[in-house]
Motif scaffolding. Structure first.
Motif, PDB file in Angstrom:
ATOM      1  N   GLU A  21      26.695  40.077  66.207  1.00 55.96           N
ATOM      2  CA  GLU A  21      25.411  39.499  66.715  1.00 55.96           C
ATOM      3  C   GLU A  21      25.087  39.698  68.236  1.00 55.96           C
ATOM      4  O   GLU A  21      23.775  39.819  68.257  1.00 55.96           O
ATOM      5  CB  GLU A  21      26.147  37.821  66.916  1.00 55.96           C
ATOM      6  N   PHE A  22      25.919  40.225  68.960  1.00 55.53           N
ATOM      7  CA  PHE A  22      25.464  40.512  70.177  1.00 55.53           C
ATOM      8  C   PHE A  22      24.808  42.200  70.249  1.00 55.53           C
ATOM      9  O   PHE A  22      23.848  42.347  70.955  1.00 55.53           O
ATOM     10  CB  PHE A  22      26.712  40.584  71.204  1.00 55.53           C
ATOM     11  N   ARG A  25      21.033  42.990  70.011  1.00 55.42           N
ATOM     12  CA  ARG A  25      20.288  42.830  71.325  1.00 55.42           C
ATOM     13  C   ARG A  25      20.452  43.913  72.325  1.00 55.42           C
ATOM     14  O   ARG A  25      19.478  44.274  72.990  1.00 55.42           O
ATOM     15  CB  ARG A  25      20.523  41.330  71.705  1.00 55.42           C
ATOM     16  N   LYS A  28      18.629  46.920  71.305  1.00 51.93           N
ATOM     17  CA  LYS A  28      17.418  46.628  71.200  1.00 51.93           C
ATOM     18  C   LYS A  28      16.867  47.478  69.576  1.00 51.93           C
ATOM     19  O   LYS A  28      16.215  48.314  69.711  1.00 51.93           O
ATOM     20  CB  LYS A  28      16.621  47.670  72.246  1.00 51.93           C
ATOM     21  N   THR A  29      17.209  46.474  68.714  1.00 50.93           N
ATOM     22  CA  THR A  29      16.924  46.940  67.408  1.00 50.93           C
ATOM     23  C   THR A  29      15.786  46.091  66.983  1.00 50.93           C
ATOM     24  O   THR A  29      15.430  45.941  65.673  1.00 50.93           O
ATOM     25  CB  THR A  29      18.198  46.648  66.666  1.00 50.93           C
ATOM     26  N   GLY A  30      15.022  45.479  67.712  1.00 52.72           N
ATOM     27  CA  GLY A  30      13.923  44.710  67.247  1.00 52.72           C
ATOM     28  C   GLY A  30      12.568  45.575  66.872  1.00 52.72           C
ATOM     29  O   GLY A  30      12.792  46.987  67.187  1.00 52.72           O
ATOM     30  N   GLU A  33      11.372  48.753  69.166  1.00 51.02           N
ATOM     31  CA  GLU A  33      12.357  48.996  69.936  1.00 51.02           C
ATOM     32  C   GLU A  33      12.788  50.477  69.619  1.00 51.02           C
ATOM     33  O   GLU A  33      12.871  50.812  68.316  1.00 51.02           O
ATOM     34  CB  GLU A  33      13.373  47.850  70.309  1.00 51.02           C
TER      35      GLU A  33
END
Length: 123
Positions: A21-22, A25, A28-30, A33
């Motif tokens: 889950e961490f 973020r 930066k996989t959004g 990004e």
């Protein structure tokens, strides 16, 4: 079971849901990004290195290609660890050349010569 499936299973067993889950973020996989679209199992690097040490001598370069094309970060990184081990642990120059050629096929041609020289200088 194929060696690739065995490695994937070995990594899955080491998965930590909180890390899975961490990591997106952190890496930066959004959308837009630098790690966009990357997926994570949540396996710590020392555990990936242990899996690599267990399997590097059992897996072919062709099978490594399969792991390197995975959408999971840990599959790809573990495959790279195995590639490094294949190179470092052999005394056979032909195998070293095969590993280097395989690695360079993964790289951009304009930097391939520099990487080949760097690898050979270390070994």
């Amino acid at each position: 079971m194929s060696i690739v499936k065995e490695i994937q299973e070995a990594l899955a067993v080491l998965s930590i849901p909180e890390k899975a889950e961490f990591f997106p973020r952190f890496f930066k996989t959004g959308k837009g990004e630098y790690g966009e679209g990357d997926l994570f199992l949540g396996v710590k690097v020392p555990d990936q290195r242990s899996v690599a040490k267990e399997y590097y001598s059992k897996i072919s370069l062709k099978e490594l290609s399969s792991l390197l094309s995975s959408t999971y970060h840990e599959h790809r990184l573990t495959a790279l660890f195995m590639l490094i081990l294949k190179f470092e642990k052999t005394k056979d120059k032909a195998i070293k050349e095969e590993v280097v050629a395989f690695y360079l096929d993964l790289s951009r041609p304009e930097i391939a010569i520099h990487k080949k020289e760097s690898l050979w200088q270390k070994h």
